[in-house]
Design a protein around this motif. Structure first.
Motif, short mmCIF file in Angstrom:
data_model
loop_
_atom_site.label_atom_id
_atom_site.label_comp_id
_atom_site.label_asym_id
_atom_site.label_seq_id
_atom_site.Cartn_x
_atom_site.Cartn_y
_atom_site.Cartn_z
N MET A 50 0.40 -1.35 -0.31
CA MET A 50 -0.26 0.10 0.03
C MET A 50 0.91 1.24 -0.38
O MET A 50 0.68 2.26 -0.84
N VAL A 51 1.71 1.41 1.13
CA VAL A 51 2.81 2.36 0.56
C VAL A 51 4.36 2.03 0.83
O VAL A 51 4.76 1.04 1.10
N GLY A 53 4.84 15.14 5.10
CA GLY A 53 3.87 14.76 5.35
C GLY A 53 5.18 13.78 6.85
O GLY A 53 3.88 13.91 7.85
N GLY A 54 6.21 14.31 6.80
CA GLY A 54 6.61 13.74 7.67
C GLY A 54 7.47 12.34 8.55
O GLY A 54 6.50 11.75 7.17
N TRP A 92 4.15 9.79 8.85
CA TRP A 92 2.56 9.83 8.93
C TRP A 92 1.79 8.84 7.99
O TRP A 92 0.42 8.64 8.03
N VAL A 93 2.80 7.46 7.50
CA VAL A 93 1.07 6.58 7.46
C VAL A 93 0.81 5.79 9.09
O VAL A 93 -0.64 5.36 8.87
N ARG A 127 -1.58 9.26 10.28
CA ARG A 127 -2.32 10.16 9.10
C ARG A 127 -2.85 9.09 8.58
O ARG A 127 -4.38 9.15 8.72
N LEU A 128 -2.45 8.35 7.85
CA LEU A 128 -2.81 7.42 6.69
C LEU A 128 -3.78 6.36 7.23
O LEU A 128 -5.29 6.39 7.27
N LEU A 139 -7.10 7.45 8.50
CA LEU A 139 -8.20 8.12 7.33
C LEU A 139 -8.17 7.13 6.30
O LEU A 139 -9.92 6.89 5.70
N VAL A 140 -7.50 5.90 6.15
CA VAL A 140 -8.10 4.46 6.09
C VAL A 140 -9.21 3.84 6.67
O VAL A 140 -9.93 3.76 6.11
#
Lengths: 865, 231
Positions: free
Chosen positions: A754-755, A768-769, A772-773, A776-777, A780-781
């Motif tokens: 995915m990433v 995103g720093g 991020w995953v 934030r992600l 989000l998901v």
């Protein structure tokens, strides 16, 4: 001589291979070899279980080499791979190649031919592109590779012809793969490989002692095939097994780290001087470096007969050439001692070591056996190991570890059930190879042991995700009114029951990101301009002013993050001495249980029969010397005086005041993963009542919860905290409130592609720093697609692989009594086993509430201006 | 200091700070935001990530919340409207959607240049509103002693597991937080501020999403947080 009455010890080995072996090993084959050859020659699937140093490589290979060699006699051998050997360690590949060339070369000479007929080649990440092409066009008969390189080869249709002739697959060190996602990935690769061959190749697994062997065999062959377990270990545990536990501290003394460290150096020095070659397992890289340096210096003065230059370090951060040089020096016995973190635990043959020293706890019986097995690694020699303990808790852990190791009580492996992130990566790999009918792909994947219980819905959801077609359920977050989430960079097309890869670009990305091992992105840590180590980038990103963190056992205060460098300052008195104690390192479940029982039993003997009886109880059962016995008795006696020794049929809670509230140490007789489940459930219930963040630390045999502010735990609420009703929901909530899911999601997203770990162009979007995953992600998901298969996988991994809720419930069903004691300070047992620096916050307030509270507390204590 | 009715926070010289990360002048009916980073997901996608598109929707949500607090006629984006420094069709579509979103509300759109806006050459480097110069902050184009507003550094307040976007304000300076939720920022308590901001008496005003709180001078923040943690 062969006769009808005796069984041929070289059964299955014919021709020049037989001649070579008889010459080279006049004593005849080992037990493992005798068991293996007939089965392999008959083309059966087999798991060969044998301790290190019992000729496993030849056990697996010789019958195969003999067979390939013999097939030259009948026909001109068609090109194509006959045997694939897969090892989890890249460094093993060259060793194996060398070991195979010895008999092959001898056979060549006996046949008076100019070159060896059986070709062997190594294909790993290190193989240069030119050799890769050559190998594809002119494949070797025996291909030596790793799970990741195999995955790459399977994604290339140009290799298809080469696999048609495949007859044998060997998987080495299979016990190290069986309970991992890497192993799960390999099982699917094996099915794809078998499909490409004209016949179903025979599978041969090589394993050190493992339990239960049948499930490792099942892991190797999947649900549809038979597999013979050929166990060449001695029944009733290893014989000639000499494992000692020594204490570096004395009873009746304060533990002073510098003093203990000097004792450690002296003891190591004398063991090294008394033996030809010694392997020292130091657990951390920092201690490995420091010990190597200090040992060279102290041996130069204390042991003038020993050449201190012959002491070397070996850890994974050293350059590959340096490691290889150390390994070579070990093999030809030109080294006196090697200090290693953990990197010498698997594989590489250390022919000459006489003794293994383990500093601190190995964590499990299987690791203990693996490490001590590095010594006496020659056929017929005694295994000798010494466990050096430097705290009372470590000593207690070492005593039960050694006791279980002597009895060969290897921990059972916990198989991983259908990991969906691995599945996603495999689906992309399959699509890189060719277009697939969806049903056919599903059936093939289900033949593998890891995926045998894969639900069609899970499979289909993964396909939908990879095709960028995963829909949101009604009511979930809508990125644009009425639309399902749009997914960027879909990997697959899907049409009329078929799927395939979208573009060459996806194939390139797959090649660059294959594999399930994720080296954490890390930042360097600098103290006064000197690099002192690295920490996980995600972790570094969460640190703020005033936060403290541990690195290689030393305590530091965060100052600031400058790009990918973390500036810190050392805190604490022993700043320059790494803490090497692993007493707070996690023990396997069975060892934690054994430790709980041991503590309780010792407490009982101390209280009812006195010190002398206690001493003889430990000395007889655990083989400790008098000083070591006294150290343990002292700890238990102090606990009895201060509180009580937890009874394994009850739950003991100890309250003690701390800087900003109260700490509660919970003692339950369970291993870490069951403690983590129960602790999170209790934390969730407490947090719900209090409505604020709690500190949570999990340990072996218990956990601690910190309640900041004035609130306290009341005796009347205990029954409710441990209620079985709603337990699973409480565990889940306790997981959700912490950051465990977000941290694991990062790895899941990476394995599922995915990433990408290695993004196109090598550079990541920096805005995103580093976290991020997870920061934030992940949310989000969750918002876009609450039922995303990778969210389900993250939850499955946490609940099935990391936490053990069923075990926790089993214990609660015994209706343990629950006792709360209010103490003036932390008890000796809690202090010894629960590490307060491993603290995780369980958040029960929204970020807005947390910010508001921070503002009020800052304003309350200090004038803001 | 706080206007409880609108959730806006009084900043220097008549500027109002909104919890979404924008600045508003009611007298001129102007709002300023910075660092929107539209198309962050498309930029990640170009490097291979398979993630849900979200930035445009997130931007609309925040703008709507901000516009509910005070009506405006003009929106100035002080640089880094987009993430991708190359031309990107998906990002261009998102920018067009943003333009129609604003046009439908009769709001004029002014875009200033930022370091990410390389795909749109010819943008103005600065704008002036009520004697305040608005810039992105990646290159200094300021005269001495001028009052200015900038973005670029994405300031955040970090403490005890909290990460909150924040404004930095002084009587003649305002640094905007990133309007994008994707932007990780510089920790104002411990991170290094650019030379142009050093020595200014900046205060940290952090956003919880619904309201803003003054956390006092930036220069003593690190020490105050440390003492709070060590208490």
């Amino acid at each position: 001589m062969r006769s009808a009455a005796t069984i041929d010890p070289l059964m299955g080995i014919q021709g020049p291979a037989r001649d070579w072996f008889t010459n080279a090993f006049p004593n005849g084959p080992t037990h493992a070899q005798r068991l293996a050859w007939p089965a392999i020659a008959a083309g059966e699937n087999a798991l060969i279980v044998a301790p290190t140093g019992t000729g496993k490589t030849l056990a697996a290979f010789l019958a195969i080499l003999a067979r390939i060699e013999r097939s030259f006699e009948h026909v001109n051998l068609n090109p194509g791979v006959r045997c694939v050997y897969i090892s989890p360690l890249r460094s093993l590949s060259r060793d194996i190649e060398r070991n195979l060339n010895v008999p092959l070369d001898a056979m060549r000479r006996s046949l008076e031919s100019a070159e060896t007929r059986v070709k062997v080649a190594v294909r790993t990440g290190d193989t240069p592109a030119s050799s890769r092409r050559k190998m594809r066009d002119d494949p070797p008969h025996v291909l030596i590779t790793t799970p990741e390189s195999l995955s790459l080869l399977l994604a290339q249709s140009a290799w298809d012809e080469n696999w048609k002739t495949l007859e044998y697959i060997i998987v080495d060190e299979i016990h190290a793969l069986a309970a991992t996602k890497r192993g799960a990935d390999l099982t699917v690769s094996l099915e794809r490989l078998s499909r490409k061959s004209n016949r179903d190749p025979a599978r041969i697994g090589l394993s050190a002692t493992c339990r239960p062997a049948e499930s490792v065999a099942r892991f190797l062959v999947g649900p549809m095939r038979n597999c013979r377990v050929l166990d060449a270990t001695e029944p009733g545990g290893p014989v000639d097994f000499d494992l000692r536990v020594e204490s570096l501290i004395a009873a009746d003394e304060e533990s002073i780290r510098t003093l203990t460290y000097r004792r450690l150096l002296r003891r190591l020095g004398s063991i090294i001087a008394d033996n030809r070659t010694t392997v020292v397992f130091a657990n951390t890289r920092a201690l490995t470096e420091k010990l190597t340096h200090d040992l060279r210096r102290s041996i130069a003065t204390d042991e003038p007969d020993v050449d201190f230059e012959r002491i070397a370090a070996h850890h994974s951060a050293l350059p590959a050439e340096r490691r290889r040089a150390v390994e070579a020096a070990l093999q030809d016995a030109s080294l006196k001692a090697v200090i290693t973190s953990t990197s010498l635990e698997l594989g590489v043959d250390i022919a000459s070591a006489d003794v293994s020293i383990l500093i601190g706890l190995p964590g499990s019986v299987s690791r203990c056996l693996q490490r001590t097995g590095r010594a006496g690694h020659r056929i017929g020699t005694t295994t000798r190991g010494v466990l050096l303990a430097s705290t009372a808790a470590e000593l207690a852990g070492a005593a039960v570890t050694a006791h279980a190791a002597r009895r060969g009580e290897v921990e059972p492996l916990r198989a991983i059930r259908a990991p969906l992130d691995v599945l996603c990566q495999q689906i992309v790999g399959m699509a890189c190879d060719r277009d697939w009918e969806i049903e056919d792909a599903y059936q093939l994947i289900k033949r593998s042991s890891a995926m045998k219980n894969l639900d069609y819905k899970d499979f289909y959801d993964c396909l939908s995700f990879l095709a960028g077609e995963l829909a949101s359920p009604a009511g979930a977050y809508e990125p644009e009114p009425g639309a399902n989430p749009r997914w960027t960079s879909a990997r697959l097309w899907r049409d009329k029951g078929w799927f395939g890869v979208r573009s060459r670009r996806i194939i390139r990305w797959f090649y660059a990101n294959v594999g399930t091992i994720h080296a954490e992105e890390s930042v360097r840590v600098e103290v006064e301009g000197i690099e002192i180590g690295r920490v996980e980038a995600d972790y570094a990103d969460r640190l703020a002013a005033g936060d403290r963190f541990l690195l290689d056992g030393r305590s530091f205060e965060f100052k600031r993050l400058k790009g990918t460098t973390l500036i810190a300052k050392a805190t604490g008195a022993d700043g320059d001495l790494p803490r090497w104690h692993s007493d707070r390192q996690s023990l396997s479940g069975p060892l934690a249980l054994a430790l709980g029982k041991f503590r309780e039993r010792l407490g009982f003997v101390v209280e009812s029969e006195g010190f002398a009886a206690a001493r003889s109880f430990i000395a007889q059962k655990y083989l400790l010397n008098e000083n070591a016995c006294d150290v343990l008795i002292e700890l238990i006696a102090a606990q009895i005086q201060w509180s009580e020794v937890p009874d394994p049929s009850s739950i003991l809670i100890e309250e003690s005041p701390c800087e900003d509230g109260f700490d509660y140490a919970f003692h339950v007789p369970l291993g870490r993963s069951a403690c983590e489940a129960m602790g999170r459930a209790v934390g969730a219930r407490l947090g719900r009542r209090l409505g604020r963040g709690l500190g949570f630390v999990v340990a072996d045999l218990g956990w601690s919860i910190r309640i900041p502010g004035g609130d306290r735990l009341e005796a009347c609420e205990l029954a409710e905290l441990f209620s079985i009703e709603g337990f699973h929901e409480a565990v889940l909530e306790g997981v959700d409130r912490g950051d465990l899911l977000a941290r694991r999601f990062k790895h899941v997203a990476s394995t599922a592609l995915m990433v990408l770990r290695n993004p196109e162009g090598g550079k990541r979007a920096r805005v995103g720093g580093m976290s991020w995953v997870s920061a934030r992600l992940f949310p989000l998901v969750k918002a876009a697609c609450p039922n995303h298969p990778l969210l389900r996988e993250t939850k499955r991994e946490v609940l099935d692989d990391l936490l053990d809720a069923p075990e926790a419930i089993r214990f609660l069903e015994t209706a343990p009594s629950i006792r709360l004691r209010r103490l003036a300070g932390i008890s000796p047992l809690a202090a010894a086993w629960i590490d307060p620096s491993a603290n995780e916050t369980l958040a029960f307030e929204s970020p807005a509430e947390a910010l508001k509270r921070l503002h009020e507390r800052l304003a309350g204590s200090y004038v803001i201006d | 200091m706080r206007d409880s009715r609108s959730g806006l926070f009084d900043g220097p010289d008549g500027w109002l700070l909104s919890p979404e990360g924008g600045l508003i002048r009611c007298d001129e009916r102007i709002a300023v935001i910075a660092d929107v980073h539209l198309g962050y997901e498309w930029a990640r996608a170009a490097r291979g990530d398979l993630i849900p598109a979200h930035t445009l929707a997130d931007t609309f949500t925040k703008l709507e919340r901000m516009l509910d607090r005070a009506p405006i006629d003009r929106l100035i984006v002080a640089g880094d409207l987009v993430e991708s420094t190359r031309r990107c069709a998906s990002t261009e579509r998102d920018v067009a959607s943003l333009r129609s979103f604003l046009a439908a509300r009769s709001i004029e759109f002014v875009q200033l240049a930022g370091n990410h806006d390389a795909a749109s050459p010819g943008l103005e480097q600065s704008a002036i509103v009520s004697e305040w110069t608005i810039i992105h902050g990646h290159i200094t184009v300021l005269k001495e002693n001028c009052k200015f507003i900038q973005g670029h550094i994405h300031p955040v307040l970090k403490a005890s597991g909290i990460v909150a976007p924040c404004f930095l304000t002084s009587p003649d300076t305002i640094v905007l937080p990133a309007f994008s939720s994707n932007a990780a920022g510089v920790d104002v308590a411990t991170g290094a501020l650019p030379p142009g901001l050093k020595g200014r008496p900046l205060r940290c005003v952090a956003s919880s999403g619904d309201d803003l709180r003054d956390f006092g001078p930036v220069c003593t923040l690190s020490e105050r947080l440390r003492r709070y943690r060590r208490r």
